[in-house]
Structures are given as C-alpha cells and as structure tokens.
Motif scaffolding. Sequence first.
Motif, short mmCIF file in Angstrom:
data_model
loop_
_atom_site.label_atom_id
_atom_site.label_comp_id
_atom_site.label_asym_id
_atom_site.label_seq_id
_atom_site.Cartn_x
_atom_site.Cartn_y
_atom_site.Cartn_z
N ILE C 76 -5.99 0.68 -1.04
CA ILE C 76 -5.66 1.23 -0.35
C ILE C 76 -4.05 1.42 -1.19
O ILE C 76 -3.32 2.36 -1.38
CB ILE C 76 -5.66 1.93 0.61
CG1 ILE C 76 -6.40 2.09 1.91
CG2 ILE C 76 -4.41 2.36 1.41
CD1 ILE C 76 -6.57 0.87 3.32
N PHE C 80 -6.03 6.02 -3.85
CA PHE C 80 -6.06 7.30 -3.10
C PHE C 80 -7.76 6.89 -2.84
O PHE C 80 -8.37 6.19 -3.49
CB PHE C 80 -6.20 8.53 -3.50
CG PHE C 80 -7.09 10.16 -2.35
CD1 PHE C 80 -6.27 10.31 -1.44
CD2 PHE C 80 -7.25 10.80 -2.38
CE1 PHE C 80 -6.39 11.29 -0.18
CE2 PHE C 80 -7.56 11.71 -1.95
CZ PHE C 80 -7.34 12.00 -0.67
N LYS C 89 -6.27 4.46 5.72
CA LYS C 89 -4.96 4.77 6.19
C LYS C 89 -4.46 3.76 5.48
O LYS C 89 -4.52 3.28 5.44
CB LYS C 89 -4.67 5.49 7.45
CG LYS C 89 -5.03 3.54 8.81
CD LYS C 89 -3.52 5.15 9.38
CE LYS C 89 -4.84 5.91 10.08
NZ LYS C 89 -3.92 6.22 11.54
N TYR C 90 -2.95 3.68 5.02
CA TYR C 90 -1.35 3.15 4.38
C TYR C 90 -1.32 1.89 6.18
O TYR C 90 -1.88 1.87 7.26
CB TYR C 90 -0.80 3.18 4.74
CG TYR C 90 0.73 2.10 4.60
CD1 TYR C 90 0.47 1.62 3.12
CD2 TYR C 90 1.81 2.53 5.17
CE1 TYR C 90 1.02 0.25 3.33
CE2 TYR C 90 2.18 1.16 5.07
CZ TYR C 90 2.41 -0.29 3.78
OH TYR C 90 3.37 -0.71 3.46
N ASN C 371 -4.27 17.65 5.83
CA ASN C 371 -4.13 16.95 5.32
C ASN C 371 -6.51 17.50 4.26
O ASN C 371 -6.46 17.93 3.81
CB ASN C 371 -4.31 15.47 4.54
CG ASN C 371 -3.08 15.39 4.09
OD1 ASN C 371 -1.94 15.91 4.33
ND2 ASN C 371 -2.61 13.66 4.11
N PRO C 440 -8.99 12.44 3.79
CA PRO C 440 -8.14 11.93 3.23
C PRO C 440 -7.08 10.78 3.59
O PRO C 440 -6.25 9.57 3.23
CB PRO C 440 -6.68 13.15 3.31
CG PRO C 440 -7.99 14.14 3.12
CD PRO C 440 -9.13 14.15 3.89
N THR C 443 -1.52 9.36 5.37
CA THR C 443 -0.48 8.51 4.95
C THR C 443 -0.50 9.06 3.32
O THR C 443 0.30 8.92 2.46
CB THR C 443 -0.87 7.07 4.62
OG1 THR C 443 -1.76 6.72 4.29
CG2 THR C 443 -0.30 6.92 5.87
N GLU C 444 -1.48 9.87 2.85
CA GLU C 444 -1.80 10.90 2.08
C GLU C 444 -0.46 12.21 1.75
O GLU C 444 -0.75 12.30 1.90
CB GLU C 444 -2.65 10.75 1.09
CG GLU C 444 -3.58 8.85 1.33
CD GLU C 444 -3.48 8.73 0.27
OE1 GLU C 444 -2.49 9.28 -0.95
OE2 GLU C 444 -3.18 7.28 0.27
N SER C 445 0.13 11.93 0.60
CA SER C 445 1.28 12.98 0.51
C SER C 445 0.84 14.03 -0.09
O SER C 445 -1.33 13.66 -0.70
CB SER C 445 2.35 13.03 -0.58
OG SER C 445 2.04 12.66 -2.39
N GLU C 448 -0.72 14.04 -3.71
CA GLU C 448 -1.72 13.03 -4.08
C GLU C 448 -3.09 13.25 -3.53
O GLU C 448 -4.05 13.78 -4.45
CB GLU C 448 -1.67 11.36 -3.22
CG GLU C 448 -2.87 10.07 -3.71
CD GLU C 448 -2.65 10.26 -5.21
OE1 GLU C 448 -1.23 9.60 -4.96
OE2 GLU C 448 -2.89 9.09 -5.08
N CYS C 449 -3.19 14.53 -2.60
CA CYS C 449 -3.67 15.66 -2.38
C CYS C 449 -4.26 16.02 -3.71
O CYS C 449 -5.24 16.44 -3.94
CB CYS C 449 -3.91 16.61 -1.53
SG CYS C 449 -4.14 15.01 0.51
#
Lengths: 134, 455, 505
Positions: C76, C80, C89-90, C371, C440, C443-445, C448-449
């Motif tokens: 992580i 991604f 997740k983070y 997401n 996803p 915590t992915e922006s 990033e997606c």
Amino acid sequence: MADWKTPDNVKYTENDEWIRVDGDTAKIGLTDYAQDQLSDIVFVDLSEVEVGSTVTKGEAFATVESVKAASDVYAPASGKVTAINTALEDTPEIINSDPYGDGWLIEIKLSNPAELNDLLDAAAYAKHCAARSA
Amino acid sequence: MTYIPHTDADRAAMLKAIGVESFADLFDAVPPENRFPPLNLPDGLSEMEVAAELNSLARANVSASDYAIFLGAGAYNHFVPSVVDHILRRGEFFTAYTPYQPELSQGTLQAIFEYQSMMCMLTGMDAANASHYDGATSLAEAVTMANAHFRGKRPKVILSPGIHPQYRAVVRTYHQNTGLKFVGDKGSATIPDLVDMLDDDTALLVVQYPNFFGQIDDFTGLADAVHRAGALLCIVADPIALGLFKSPGEWGADIVVGEGQGLGIPLSFGGPYLGFFATRTEYVRKIAGRIVGETVDADGRRAYVMTLRPREQDIRREKATSNICTNQGLMALAACVYMSVMGKTGLRRVAELCYHKAHYAAQQIDALDGYSVDMSKPFFKEFVVTCPKPVSEINEFLLEHWGIIGGYDLSRDYDKRENQMLIAVTEMNSKDEIDSLVEALKEAKAPHLHLSHEH
Amino acid sequence: MMTELILNKNGAPPPLEPLIYELSVPGRVGVNLPAPDVPLADLPADLLRTSLDLPEVSELDVVRHFTRLSQFNHAIDIGFYPLGSCTMKYNPRLNEDMARLPGFATIHPLQDPATVQGALALMYQLQEWLAEISGMKGVSLQPAAGAHGEFAGILMIRAYHLANGEPHRTKIIVPDSAHGTNPATTAMAGLQVVEIPSDANGDVDLDVLRGVCGDDVAGMMITVPNTLGVFEAHIKEIVDIIHGCGGLMYMDGANMNAMLGVAKPGELGFDVMHYNLHKTFSTPHGGGGPGSGPVAANEKLLPFLPGPIVDILEEGDDETPPLYGFVMPEKSIGRLKAFWGNFGMLVRAYAYIALHGAQGLRDVTNHAVLNANYVRAMLKDTYPMPFDRICGHEFVCMGHWKDAEGVHALDISKRLMDYGFHPPTNYFPLIVPEALLIEPTETESKQECDRFIAAMKEIAREAHESPELLHEAPHKAPVKRVDDVRAAKQLVLCCRVLPEGEGEG
C-alpha cells in the motif's frame, strides 16, 4: 473452442471419469476434458486405495491436483482393486499427455458389471462436455 | 479527521460520472427502514488527541519496561534486538497483503521461505508452514491434521497434563464437534502413564518440551512406543529452549508446534504472537495454512511462490481440513529477522543465559525458609516454587513493595497446586533483579518485618 | 560446520537476492549479548543438541538483506492496491506508534488484571464500539482473524441448537458466491454445507433457499454486501426465511467497509457476525497477517461467545474509574486461542475508530463506495460487467473478451503490474468466469483512480491489438512469471543444509 478426445472403447461418468473393460478387469481414469479443465496436474493422491481394497461406485477413491484446483475422482463401478498406476507418483503429468492410456489411475475387478449400463457412451459424453463449455 | 483525500470538486465529478445526485443514492439497495442508523460513538479526534488518550491508557498499566518480571507461563520477556522492529516497520513488508501475486511479492515470499527453513533447522523437521495464530491454535491444527491423516478412524488423542492449560482448552474448543476424545491430561500422568494409554484408536500423543512447569523430560523411547501403536507424536516446543536442547526431530516427533513469541516478538498483552508448525516430509500435503516453495521464473531465475495451494480453503472449500487464511505473517518475519541476527551462536547464548539465571534463582529461592523448589528433573527457564502462603498474596506484596511482577499462580489451573508459583527467568533478568526477588520472597513470608523499599 | 546449500547452478540468471544462509560466514556474529552474571549451572549433557543450523551474519548483513527483500514487494505504501475483498486501505502511522507504547507492548497477558486496567479499559471500549457499529449486544475480541471469527460464530450457532435440544440441526446454507472460508469453517465445525446458487442479478435465489429450509438447518452464512460487491436485494426476506425454519443468520463481515453507518447487521436481523479489523479498521495486513476477527452476537447468542471477554466488575464513579476484568460468558463455546486476542491489533483499531468518530466512519464508507462506483462506471464500457447496478465498496468485472479469446483475467492482472498497480483479486468469486474483483478503498484519490482506469483501458486495447504483451507480462516486475507448476511438483520447502563434509567439490 477446445475439442476433447472421447474414444469409443471406454464408458464415461458425468463426473468425467472413464472406465475401460478388458476381460474381467477394468481400468479407470480421468477424461481428456477433465485434464484440460484442471490444467497441469501436479499430484495424484491414491493413498486411499491399495491392491486388494475395494472401491464402490460413486465413492471418491483419489484426488487429482493441479496448481489451481483439486478434484475428487469417483469410482464409475464397484470392484476390488487389482492394480494402481504407481507411475503417477513421480509423473502425474501423464494424465495430461495421455489421459486414456498411460494416465490411468487404477484397475479393478468388477464386482457388478451391470453397473456399467447406466454410464455414458462417447457420443453422450461428448455432448455433456460441449454443454458445459458453451 | 480522516485519511480521505477527496476534495469537494472530486466528489461532485465522481457522483456525476456515476450518474447519481448524492452519496445517499449509492445506498438505495439497503432496506430503507434500516438505512443510515445513528452511530452512538464519540466525535472524531485529531491525531494528537488520540495519541494523548492512548498514552494515558498505556500509562495506566504496570509494564515490564518499568518493573522486573518473573512471569512466563507461555509468554516471555525475552530480548528483542532493535533491528527486528526496524525491519517490521518497513511499509513494504507491513502494508503488503498475502503474497498471492508472486511477481510482486518476492520479498515476503523469500522471507517466509527463510523462516520455514530456520524453523525446520530448529525443530529438526522437514517442512514448516508460514504460521498459525499462536501456539495453542497450532496444536489444535496438529490434532486436526492427525485426525485427517487417519481419516477419522482413530478418534483418541492423548494429551500430557504438562501441556499449557490454555492450549488444552483451545484444542477442546476446536474439536467440540469433531468426535475426538481427549484423554490423559486431567490428573498427573507421567510420560510412561501416557504411553500406557496408547492403543489402536489413538491418532496422536502430545507432550510439551519443556513442559508447562519448565521441566525437560527425557523422551527416550517415547516416539518408538507411539509409532508401534501406529499413532503420531506431536511435541509442543519452546523455540528458545531449542537453542540448547535436543530438537524434537531427534526425539522422533512427527509434528512440532509451539509459540514463537520468544523469537523477537513483544509481550503485547498476549498477541499478536506466532504459532509455528513443522512436520516430516510424508505429511507435507496434510499441513494447513500457507506454505512457500522455491521455483524459477520464466527466465529460469530462482523465485518463490505459495505452493500446495489446493489444500487451502479458497480452492478446497468444504473439503479443506482448516479454514485458515490470514495467519501471523509479520510475526513470522520478526522471527526470521530475530533468528538471522541471533544466528547459530546467539540463540544458544540466549538459551544458556536463561538456563543459568533460572538455576541460580531456583537455588537461592530453595534455600529460603518456607520455600521449596522442585529441582528433581532438569529444567530450562521456569520452575515451580512451593510457597508458604497463597501466591496471590505474595504477588501483591512483590508488586507493591518491590516493583516486581511475580510468577504464575498454578492454583488457577491445577486444584492440587495451591501455593505453587511458576517462576520464569530469562536473559533479561539481571542478577540484581533475581537477588531482589529472593529478598522480596523472604520478606513476603512475614511481611510485618517489611522495611520500606523504594524501587 | 560448513553451511553450504544445494543450488541450481545451471547458468540461470542470478537470484534477486541470496538466501540469508548463502550470506552466512562461519564465525560471524550478529548480536551482542552479555556474559552471564550468575554462577554457571551444570548443563545436562545427554539432553543437549549438538548442532543448530542458523545463519552466521552481521547485523548490517541482516539489515541489508531484509531491506533489499522489502524492495521486491508491492505494498500500500508503494501504490494502488485494488485487491477485492481485502480492503487495502492506508495503514495510519499513528496506530503503529500507539501499539508500540511500552505500556501496551511490554505488558504480560497473565498479569493481575488490577495491573493492566488501561489495556482492559481499551478492550472494553472497543467491544462496546464494535457492538454499536454492528447493532449487536456483545463482542468477543478473541478471534485472531476473520476465519477464526467465522469458526467462533458457527460453533456458537451449533452450541445454541444443542442447548435448545436440537442436535439434528447440522446444516449450514452457504451461497455459491461465498468466500472459501465459509464452507471450510462449516466443515471444520463438524457441520454440513448446503450450497445454493445465486440468481442472474447476483442475489440469493429465494425459491431455492426456501426449498432447502427445514428443521435440519442450523443457519446460513452470508456476506453483506455479497462477494460480487452488491447489496442483496432481499436481505430481510432471506433473514425471515432462515429464522422461519429455526435457523440462525451469520454475517461474514469481510465487507463491512461498505456498511459503516449505513446499516447495522443486528438491525437487519443477523444473529452473529465477525469483523476483520485488518480490513475495515485499517490494521495492517502484514504480508499475510496478523489480523483480528472479533465476533459480535445478538442477545440470543451472547452467552455463547468465545471467552474470556472484558467486563466491568465494579462500576466506577466520578472519582474512581470502573474496575475491569475478564469473565467467561455463561455458555461460552470456550477459548479460541491462548490469552486474549491479537491485542496489538486491537490498539490500532481503537485508535482508528477514536480518530474517525461516528461521522468519520460514515465518510469512510461513503468514499469507499464512491470510489468503487466511479471506477465501475468508468470501466463498464470497456470490461464486461456481469451485474450492471450500483455496487458497494467493490465490483466484479470480467477479464475476457469474445474478440480477444486468448487473453484471460490472469494476463490482465500480470500486465497491470507493468503499470505499477497491484492486480485486483483474480478468479473470485468463483461463479463469475474470468473474474476481476476490484476494491479501490476510500483512501485513494480521484486522481489515483483515474490513473488506474487509464491503465485498465490501455490494457484492454493491448489485449486486442498486441495480446503477447499481456501473455508475457509482467515485464517490469522484479521477476517474470513464476513457475508454480514446478514449485508444486518439485517441492522445495526449505533450504537444505548439507551435513558436514559433504559440501566440498
């Protein structure tokens, strides 16, 4: 679309085993379709049977493993085990290369040959394979 | 505060791309009467507020960082070299998932392979898995494996009363519906008594090494007797003891399990720990859990991959013998780093320090008026002290007046062991600490003589 | 003794990194230990081991070796990681520090409870929070992983029926979309699995379900949202059907990241469930573990929880805090592991929940679902989707096209590695051919997606135009495709150290 061998000299189960009668004994193995579905076979567990033990129609007697799957093998007919294909211990891949020949699993002496009557012939089995891959 | 990176503009654009108006529209499938219930939780906190709250909870505990500790009974205050946690804190290790994609997981895979190798060397076995939850569940899985090996036809398991009481409880929990019968551990059976219980129904005989009371039993002839009966022998072992004493493989064990916490893992109030599991080649395909094997990549380069996968629940489903999936991977890495840095001589040195310090402590305590130590058998780092009064009273005194966390009260698990304390001494206990313990025990017998001691 | 290893020295490319044993040099020492400060005792010569084959390396050797190994991992922290059903997740750094506070990391599990009131207060509060989030009555923190929690839940269901004099209830119904742990758990608990099919929408087929219900049913295990990423359309009916025949409902909580503040399993009618703290509450996956799988139960199953659990023994007041202690639930199925659970994971989960609070957790689910739906919407014209509907926190698509027959989900996964992404989950759920299960996490922006979406589209184009790029992928990973067939046939599970004298030549 793959094309699977379904020789006429054996009978088949819906579970993808074959049985070939030769005199009063019969060899049992996995079909070409089964080996293709499993892909590279890496291990055959035949520890549940030994020469002299009996197998019963419909009951699992072996497990065949590939990297991604494991499949139980069910006896297509009942009988006393007369031979086990020990070559599979070191070279399980012969089931992939020669499923109806050197890749046989066990040989039995049939205790009730009438059990063979409800097995599939080559044409019916080929249809069964085609139906599943549609 | 949260860790969500979205801006208002992001949210608007994404909802639009999905074709909905609002977040709420994403949950239409949830029954309306149950949708969006209130959550009675405190308001969120900032990072510094959370840290303050947890620091205050942590400070409310008496810890081995501030007190001398002589408590063991399955969890030990061993030395953890700094390097271990520095490796564990690498995000490449601790934020990775199970190495299902070998091309992106060679680091984790090779580390597990090295761990498996070291556990084989330590236990004298041929193959080890990538871990179980802890020593107790490793033992429960050993019982499952033996039961599967005999296809359920040998329904009896013989447990030594010298196995950790909680491990025996866990084994019974696991097997409450599997039809197995557990015998041997309710009284004070010796090894020969356990051998006498062997019969055609026995799948497995389990002993602990050192046993729960710290003693090293001589297992000469045990494996032969078990194998003559057609059963398997499982030894529950302390990995630090294996730095010094004969390996379970040398004793003829078929399965070796145990708690790996001593191998570089902090006490952490009982977890996460490390259940290790090792066995002989012939049983490799019956092992539960993950196993890493060596192979090559498409270029012929050495590489590692999880192997024997069809045993596992995601492929074998109801025919798998265990449902284990997530294990204690990072703890196995800790043990791997620990054994690497300790090496051949270091682990033996740690074990010898435990042995000498425990023996010094045992002799000093045995010499005290009113106390006696059972030294009839060889022992490693733990021993049983018979005390002049209830252990709980002594421990209260040790803590309050001497800043010492005392030993384990054996009457908690054994009716006949009233006033018996199991004391653990590790390489972390200095001679000064041991001398203080001896002095404190002396005073504890007659606390009215107590003069104020500050620690 | 010389330590040498059998290696394949057939001209193959060198290994990425030698084994630690190959770095070993006799006589080298990696750790500084003190000399004994007590008189030496006699060692029992006949009980000692004569050799111990551990490596002999320096501390720097160890640091470099494991640092290099770490660099062959995806994680992580690197990029991604849309691995469906795993919630990658983070993992907040604060939580790592909190679990390592000496007051948590150096307390012994068998200390007098009076000396560990801080730890017990934390566990009690976490039990309460998890009960609140699930709408259940009580929680046991004992289980060490999700599968362990499932096992607890099924044992509890079995114990409940036995206590009610219904030993004939031995069947557990499991949808064919279930995680493999569900049927494996059932078998491990000595019960029988009844697998039922999903309908064309990915939901449980209610008619089939009614057909298998009877007085031999112990219960049903179901994942919500299900493993296809969709919220069962008829969840209340399913619960009613099972309860109607006297069975109990188990919820596999693997997908709770789609449920926080959205629905409470207890209010939906579930009797027992487990959490995966390492999914929903961000405790790190650690390369395979440790996890933590608390089990939550409603009033009916409360007395059967595995124990001990933490309870208040004496109520506190304004001046004194309550006195916490361990208690065994009245009809407990027993102890599931030694001591009390994976405590270090509990500290991390506590920190996570405390930081988020009620609204924060609701935001977590909102954005996880946002997401997933965003990526789904952006890919639905490129990748076949078995179910065209709003998903939960993950969705399944098919990595196979009729006009690119030779390309399979596995090839797409391997090719994603070249773009710097970890692949989605492959070939699960089993009922979707060529499945790619994509999660996803929140915590992915968006950016990033978007990068992932672009890569997936590019790979789809490659699959049609230059499929060999996919077949031979990965090209940029540390190793090429790994030969798992060889690994399974020629089992090498540990490096063999040759006995002394056999290493030469």
